[in-house]
Design an enzyme around this catalytic site. Structure first.
Site, PDB file in Angstrom:
ATOM      1  N   ASN A 200     -43.035  17.121 -35.892  1.00 23.65           N
ATOM      2  CA  ASN A 200     -42.114  17.918 -36.714  1.00 23.65           C
ATOM      3  C   ASN A 200     -41.287  16.934 -37.545  1.00 23.65           C
ATOM      4  O   ASN A 200     -40.392  16.284 -37.017  1.00 23.65           O
ATOM      5  CB  ASN A 200     -41.218  18.755 -35.787  1.00 23.65           C
ATOM      6  CG  ASN A 200     -40.116  19.467 -36.538  1.00 23.65           C
ATOM      7  OD1 ASN A 200     -40.158  19.582 -37.765  1.00 23.65           O
ATOM      8  ND2 ASN A 200     -39.121  19.955 -35.797  1.00 23.65           N
TER       9      ASN A 200
ATOM     10  N   LYS B 196     -39.214  17.561 -39.809  1.00 29.77           N
ATOM     11  CA  LYS B 196     -37.906  18.139 -40.181  1.00 29.77           C
ATOM     12  C   LYS B 196     -37.650  17.915 -41.682  1.00 29.77           C
ATOM     13  O   LYS B 196     -38.588  17.907 -42.471  1.00 29.77           O
ATOM     14  CB  LYS B 196     -36.780  17.559 -39.322  1.00 29.77           C
ATOM     15  CG  LYS B 196     -37.100  17.620 -37.829  1.00 29.77           C
ATOM     16  CD  LYS B 196     -35.907  17.410 -36.964  1.00 29.77           C
ATOM     17  CE  LYS B 196     -36.348  17.276 -35.514  1.00 29.77           C
ATOM     18  NZ  LYS B 196     -35.271  17.384 -34.563  1.00 29.77           N
TER      19      LYS B 196
ATOM     20  N   HIS C 136     -37.349  27.063 -33.545  1.00 32.01           N
ATOM     21  CA  HIS C 136     -36.863  25.719 -33.218  1.00 32.01           C
ATOM     22  C   HIS C 136     -35.353  25.804 -32.986  1.00 32.01           C
ATOM     23  O   HIS C 136     -34.660  26.588 -33.638  1.00 32.01           O
ATOM     24  CB  HIS C 136     -37.181  24.759 -34.370  1.00 32.01           C
ATOM     25  CG  HIS C 136     -36.917  23.335 -34.023  1.00 32.01           C
ATOM     26  ND1 HIS C 136     -35.648  22.809 -34.049  1.00 32.01           N
ATOM     27  CD2 HIS C 136     -37.739  22.340 -33.609  1.00 32.01           C
ATOM     28  CE1 HIS C 136     -35.705  21.537 -33.662  1.00 32.01           C
ATOM     29  NE2 HIS C 136     -36.959  21.227 -33.395  1.00 32.01           N
TER      30      HIS C 136
ATOM     31  N   GLU D 168     -32.969  24.090 -33.929  1.00 34.46           N
ATOM     32  CA  GLU D 168     -32.143  23.915 -35.138  1.00 34.46           C
ATOM     33  C   GLU D 168     -32.106  25.210 -35.945  1.00 34.46           C
ATOM     34  O   GLU D 168     -31.107  25.529 -36.598  1.00 34.46           O
ATOM     35  CB  GLU D 168     -32.662  22.727 -35.955  1.00 34.46           C
ATOM     36  CG  GLU D 168     -32.322  21.416 -35.264  1.00 34.46           C
ATOM     37  CD  GLU D 168     -33.339  20.295 -35.444  1.00 34.46           C
ATOM     38  OE1 GLU D 168     -34.145  20.359 -36.387  1.00 34.46           O
ATOM     39  OE2 GLU D 168     -33.327  19.363 -34.617  1.00 34.46           O
TER      40      GLU D 168
ATOM     41  N   GLU E  11     -38.191  23.084 -25.262  1.00 38.55           N
ATOM     42  CA  GLU E  11     -37.394  22.011 -25.862  1.00 38.55           C
ATOM     43  C   GLU E  11     -35.934  22.177 -25.443  1.00 38.55           C
ATOM     44  O   GLU E  11     -35.189  22.950 -26.065  1.00 38.55           O
ATOM     45  CB  GLU E  11     -37.480  22.092 -27.391  1.00 38.55           C
ATOM     46  CG  GLU E  11     -38.865  21.906 -27.940  1.00 38.55           C
ATOM     47  CD  GLU E  11     -38.812  21.309 -29.334  1.00 38.55           C
ATOM     48  OE1 GLU E  11     -39.295  20.198 -29.500  1.00 38.55           O
ATOM     49  OE2 GLU E  11     -38.247  21.943 -30.236  1.00 38.55           O
TER      50      GLU E  11
ATOM     51  N   GLY F  69     -33.429  15.091 -30.404  1.00 44.29           N
ATOM     52  CA  GLY F  69     -32.800  14.138 -31.315  1.00 44.29           C
ATOM     53  C   GLY F  69     -31.684  13.333 -30.684  1.00 44.29           C
ATOM     54  O   GLY F  69     -30.930  12.656 -31.375  1.00 44.29           O
TER      55      GLY F  69
ATOM     56  N   SER G 190     -36.975  14.188 -27.519  1.00 47.28           N
ATOM     57  CA  SER G 190     -36.939  12.733 -27.381  1.00 47.28           C
ATOM     58  C   SER G 190     -38.185  12.164 -26.701  1.00 47.28           C
ATOM     59  O   SER G 190     -38.073  11.226 -25.896  1.00 47.28           O
ATOM     60  CB  SER G 190     -35.655  12.299 -26.659  1.00 47.28           C
ATOM     61  OG  SER G 190     -34.522  12.688 -27.419  1.00 47.28           O
TER      62      SER G 190
HETATM   63  C1  PEP Z   1     -38.018  18.455 -32.324  1.00 44.70           C
HETATM   64  O1  PEP Z   1     -37.526  18.389 -33.426  1.00 44.70           O
HETATM   65  O2  PEP Z   1     -38.692  19.435 -31.998  1.00 44.70           O
HETATM   66  C2  PEP Z   1     -37.797  17.342 -31.390  1.00 44.70           C
HETATM   67  C3  PEP Z   1     -38.276  17.431 -30.188  1.00 44.70           C
HETATM   68  O3  PEP Z   1     -37.080  16.256 -31.875  1.00 44.70           O
HETATM   69  P1  PEP Z   1     -36.949  14.797 -31.164  1.00 44.70           P
HETATM   70  O4  PEP Z   1     -38.341  14.404 -30.711  1.00 44.70           O
HETATM   71  O5  PEP Z   1     -36.422  13.917 -32.226  1.00 44.70           O
HETATM   72  O6  PEP Z   1     -36.036  14.968 -30.004  1.00 44.70           O
END
Ligand code: PEP
Length: 260
Positions: free
Chosen positions: A15, A17, A100, A102, A172, A178, A217
């Site tokens: 992703n 973003k 997601h 976000e 998640e 992040g 992460s």
């Molecule tokens: C994501 O954006 O779905 C995500 C898991 O981000 P990150 O790997 O940066 O934590």
């Protein structure tokens, strides 16, 4: 290995973003397009909408598939600024993220909207990747499972199950996205197992087949131990998917990439 595990292949989705520009994206796809993906697993990237066509064209001869980060919950018409499921299909997308964290937390998307988006995608012949996860305060209050179950509830109605069957799920934890703070393999596995059992208690037959990805992460250094968990079927990767070497190392940990 359980029967369900044997039925499920691994999937790794990047992703991107709201990152990159034409030049940096060209550099990233030049590295990714050399990838030889094993037939036992899949590798997908989700660029920003604006770059879908550029990335799709560049990856068309490679085994890396195209995904998108969001979609409108309506099919077409007067929805200024939105992008429909059929448009994404038209550009060659196969997978689309919905819900997601976000989208849920920054843009206030509800679980009803997430379900409507997933329904639009199924109608257009795309695979929704439905993201769910608890906040830090929910985890600290001991209501992780309740929170995840609530986010899945629209998919567990009579009408919802027909949609769920065609989805990929992604667990998640919001506190891990992040932040550099991944769930431990054990923490992630506990929630993945809960999700599979919760779905299984409502609908027979679906849950053993459902791919459930972990996101939060994931890096080259922790991917293999996360993907080794029996209910983790791959990863949704944010930050680390912007660095080809790192993303490909994660894909390799899932068995979806062979260095050539
Ligand atoms: C994501 O954006 O779905 C995500 C898991 O981000 P990150 O790997 O940066 O934590």
């Amino acid at each position: 290995m359980h029967e369900g595990e044997l039925m499920r292949s691994k999937l790794v989705i990047g992703n991107w973003k709201m990152n990159g520009d034409q030049a940096t994206i060209n550099g990233l796809i030049a590295d990714l397009s050399k990838t030889e993906v094993s037939r036992l697993s899949e590798l997908v990237v989700c660029p920003p909408f604006l770059y879908l066509q550029q990335v799709g064209n560049s990856l068309s001869q490679s085994a890396v598939k195209l995904g998108a980060q969001n979609v409108c919950q309506f099919s077409n018409g007067a929805y200024t600024g939105e992008v429909s499921a059929s448009m994404l299909k038209d550009l060659g997308c196969e997978y689309v993220l919905v819900g997601h964290s976000e989208r849920r937390h920054v843009f206030g998307e509800s679980s009803q909207q997430v379900f409507d988006k997933a329904s639009q995608l199924i109608e257009a012949g795309l695979v929704p990747v439905v993201c769910v996860g608890e906040t830090l305060s929910e985890r600290e209050s001991g209501i992780t499972e309740k929170s995840v179950a609530e986010q899945l509830s629209f998919f567990l109605t009579e009408q919802g199950v027909a949609v769920l069957e065609k989805c990929v799920l992604a667990y998640e934890p919001v506190w891990a996205i992040g932040t550099g703070l991944s769930a431990t393999p054990g923490q992630a596995q506990d929630v993945h197992r809960f999700m599979r059992e919760h779905i299984g208690s409502r609908v027979a037959g679906v849950s053993a087949r459902l791919q459930i990805l972990y996101g939060g992460s994931v890096k080259a250094g922790n991917a293999a131990e996360l993907f080794a968990m029996p209910d983790i079927d791959g990863g949704l990767i944010g930050g680390a998917s912007l660095v080809a070497k790192e993303f490909l190392a994660i894909a390799e940990a899932a068995g979806s990439y062979k260095a050539t």
